[in-house]
Enzyme design. Sequence first.
Site, PDB file in Angstrom:
ATOM      1  N   LYS A 149      -3.460 -10.994  -7.124  1.00 55.55           N
ATOM      2  CA  LYS A 149      -4.662 -11.465  -6.255  1.00 55.55           C
ATOM      3  C   LYS A 149      -5.866 -10.702  -6.860  1.00 55.55           C
ATOM      4  O   LYS A 149      -5.710  -9.534  -7.216  1.00 55.55           O
ATOM      5  CB  LYS A 149      -4.475 -11.052  -5.083  1.00 55.55           C
ATOM      6  CG  LYS A 149      -5.562 -11.342  -4.024  1.00 55.55           C
ATOM      7  CD  LYS A 149      -5.017 -10.780  -2.468  1.00 55.55           C
ATOM      8  CE  LYS A 149      -5.442  -9.203  -2.626  1.00 55.55           C
ATOM      9  NZ  LYS A 149      -5.372  -8.590  -1.266  1.00 55.55           N
ATOM     10  N   LYS A 192      -9.975  -5.007  -5.677  1.00 58.14           N
ATOM     11  CA  LYS A 192     -10.971  -3.962  -6.479  1.00 58.14           C
ATOM     12  C   LYS A 192      -9.910  -2.889  -6.960  1.00 58.14           C
ATOM     13  O   LYS A 192      -9.977  -2.193  -7.771  1.00 58.14           O
ATOM     14  CB  LYS A 192     -11.835  -3.239  -5.016  1.00 58.14           C
ATOM     15  CG  LYS A 192     -12.469  -2.053  -5.469  1.00 58.14           C
ATOM     16  CD  LYS A 192     -13.780  -2.100  -6.073  1.00 58.14           C
ATOM     17  CE  LYS A 192     -14.457  -0.963  -6.749  1.00 58.14           C
ATOM     18  NZ  LYS A 192     -14.422  -0.039  -6.132  1.00 58.14           N
ATOM     19  N   LYS A 213       1.016  -1.016  -0.059  1.00 58.53           N
ATOM     20  CA  LYS A 213      -0.039   0.014   0.038  1.00 58.53           C
ATOM     21  C   LYS A 213       0.781   1.298   0.073  1.00 58.53           C
ATOM     22  O   LYS A 213       0.496   2.158  -0.716  1.00 58.53           O
ATOM     23  CB  LYS A 213      -1.177   0.000   1.222  1.00 58.53           C
ATOM     24  CG  LYS A 213      -2.166  -1.000   0.879  1.00 58.53           C
ATOM     25  CD  LYS A 213      -3.131  -0.667   2.050  1.00 58.53           C
ATOM     26  CE  LYS A 213      -4.461  -1.624   1.559  1.00 58.53           C
ATOM     27  NZ  LYS A 213      -5.453  -1.565   2.593  1.00 58.53           N
TER      28      LYS A 213
HETATM   29  P1  TYM Z   1     -10.742  -7.045   2.831  1.00 65.56           P
HETATM   30  O1  TYM Z   1     -11.829  -5.966   2.846  1.00 65.56           O
HETATM   31  O2  TYM Z   1      -9.453  -6.611   1.853  1.00 65.56           O
HETATM   32  O3  TYM Z   1     -11.301  -8.551   2.299  1.00 65.56           O
HETATM   33  C1  TYM Z   1     -12.263  -9.121   2.954  1.00 65.56           C
HETATM   34  C2  TYM Z   1     -12.158 -10.492   3.225  1.00 65.56           C
HETATM   35  O4  TYM Z   1     -11.866 -11.049   1.751  1.00 65.56           O
HETATM   36  C3  TYM Z   1     -10.650 -11.889   1.480  1.00 65.56           C
HETATM   37  N1  TYM Z   1     -10.109 -11.686   0.282  1.00 65.56           N
HETATM   38  C4  TYM Z   1      -9.670 -12.706  -0.346  1.00 65.56           C
HETATM   39  N2  TYM Z   1      -9.869 -14.102  -0.399  1.00 65.56           N
HETATM   40  C5  TYM Z   1      -9.443 -14.806  -1.486  1.00 65.56           C
HETATM   41  N3  TYM Z   1      -8.935 -14.377  -2.547  1.00 65.56           N
HETATM   42  C6  TYM Z   1      -8.748 -13.076  -2.788  1.00 65.56           C
HETATM   43  N4  TYM Z   1      -8.414 -12.575  -4.243  1.00 65.56           N
HETATM   44  C7  TYM Z   1      -9.362 -12.268  -1.835  1.00 65.56           C
HETATM   45  N5  TYM Z   1      -9.248 -11.051  -1.593  1.00 65.56           N
HETATM   46  C8  TYM Z   1      -9.883 -10.575  -0.542  1.00 65.56           C
HETATM   47  C9  TYM Z   1      -9.762 -11.356   2.799  1.00 65.56           C
HETATM   48  O5  TYM Z   1      -8.521 -12.109   3.071  1.00 65.56           O
HETATM   49  C10 TYM Z   1     -10.874 -10.903   3.705  1.00 65.56           C
HETATM   50  O6  TYM Z   1     -10.821 -12.162   4.557  1.00 65.56           O
HETATM   51  N6  TYM Z   1      -7.806  -6.179   6.795  1.00 65.56           N
HETATM   52  C11 TYM Z   1      -9.171  -6.887   6.409  1.00 65.56           C
HETATM   53  C12 TYM Z   1     -10.475  -6.516   6.976  1.00 65.56           C
HETATM   54  C13 TYM Z   1     -10.153  -6.778   8.509  1.00 65.56           C
HETATM   55  C14 TYM Z   1     -10.337  -7.841   9.241  1.00 65.56           C
HETATM   56  C15 TYM Z   1     -10.267  -7.253  10.878  1.00 65.56           C
HETATM   57  C16 TYM Z   1     -10.493  -9.234   9.221  1.00 65.56           C
HETATM   58  C17 TYM Z   1     -10.379  -5.577   9.490  1.00 65.56           C
HETATM   59  N7  TYM Z   1     -10.244  -6.102  10.651  1.00 65.56           N
HETATM   60  C18 TYM Z   1     -10.211  -8.476  11.762  1.00 65.56           C
HETATM   61  C19 TYM Z   1     -10.292 -10.119   9.943  1.00 65.56           C
HETATM   62  C20 TYM Z   1     -10.427  -9.643  11.478  1.00 65.56           C
HETATM   63  C21 TYM Z   1      -9.336  -6.503   4.833  1.00 65.56           C
HETATM   64  O7  TYM Z   1      -9.071  -5.662   4.391  1.00 65.56           O
HETATM   65  O8  TYM Z   1     -10.079  -7.325   4.163  1.00 65.56           O
END
Ligand code: TYM
Length: 326
Positions: free
Chosen positions: A191, A194, A111
């Site tokens: 990966k 968005k 990032k």
């Molecule tokens: P975020 O919003 O980027 O994604 C949400 C969930 O989707 C999963 N994910 C994927 N899994 C497989 N292949 C992909 N291409 C893919 N893209 C996204 C992510 O692994 C995630 O599980 N930091 C986290 C949000 C968060 C969180 C937390 C998660 C904030 N606090 C506490 C767990 C516990 C995030 O940005 O997810």
Amino acid sequence: MKRIFSGIQPTGDIHLGNYVGAIRNWVYLTGEYDCIFCVVDYHAITVEYPIEEMRRRTLDAALILLACGLSPENANIFVQSHVREHTELAWIFDTVTPIGEVERMTQFKDKAKQHRSNINMGLMSYPVLQAADILLYKAGFVPVGEDQVQHIELSREIARKFNGRFKPIFPEPQEILSMAPKILGVDGQSKMSKTLNNYIGILEEEGEIWEKLRNAVTDVNRVRRNDPGDPAVCNIYTIHRAFSDNNMLLEIDKGCKTAGIGCIDCKKMLFGNLKNELTPIREKALALGKDMGYIEDVLAKGAAACGAIAKTTMDEVRETLGLYIP
Ligand code: TYM
């Protein structure tokens, strides 16, 4: 019952990676665990975002979770900024987190490269807030995609540091990976995300989904229809594994290796299965969208329940820190 916590950012479109890497797994797990799912708006503000869209995106993210099968009956669903204790605990965790640990986080480095003009403190302490999200509820399990595993490791480390320095009050949370923890984008390289605009949104119209799928990169060594392909390196096959049954997977594996099935046929088979799974979700989302008052009620109920747990934990934390409590 063992407790699960997980979160998703309100970044606009929720894609196939989010769905099979996380949300679908959350729905599977609701029967076995006490579940808390959070729309993490405070995480989303660590990068530039359209201010006028944030409210809508947050409600839409909650709506999608409900359309996918979560409900106030099987989980508490709420918005991070509605429970103030998240940022409060994050500050306390900042004081036990070595800077070196956050600096080495892959997501922070990525990032920081993507947002060179805005490498702010929030971007760096993002995984500390994530640890606070989880530990505020003393959740022992965190269902996420592979990209979040490093952050969960850091959450364990933060829990260990806090417990060691003060008193052992936090569990060391474990990640739970789905059967498809890493879905690549339609570029077949990075990966699905968005930000990289290489995604298929779960609410997209069938025509749009097919267009993206039709153009999606497959095994790059399979140039002509008659060339044999290798499912192990083909992103379409990975997505098939998340949406198709064993018989179809065997048929494709064999057909691809012997050039019996072409890439377009393979994509058509996948498209059929995607439609079967996503069409009811899209229809449910459309129906839910007619009554946003219901979504707001679900989030208010979730925030009330989670707020009560959060308050108890913070009272315990303040006492553990030896603060003056009048
Ligand atoms: P975020 O919003 O980027 O994604 C949400 C969930 O989707 C999963 N994910 C994927 N899994 C497989 N292949 C992909 N291409 C893919 N893209 C996204 C992510 O692994 C995630 O599980 N930091 C986290 C949000 C968060 C969180 C937390 C998660 C904030 N606090 C506490 C767990 C516990 C995030 O940005 O997810």
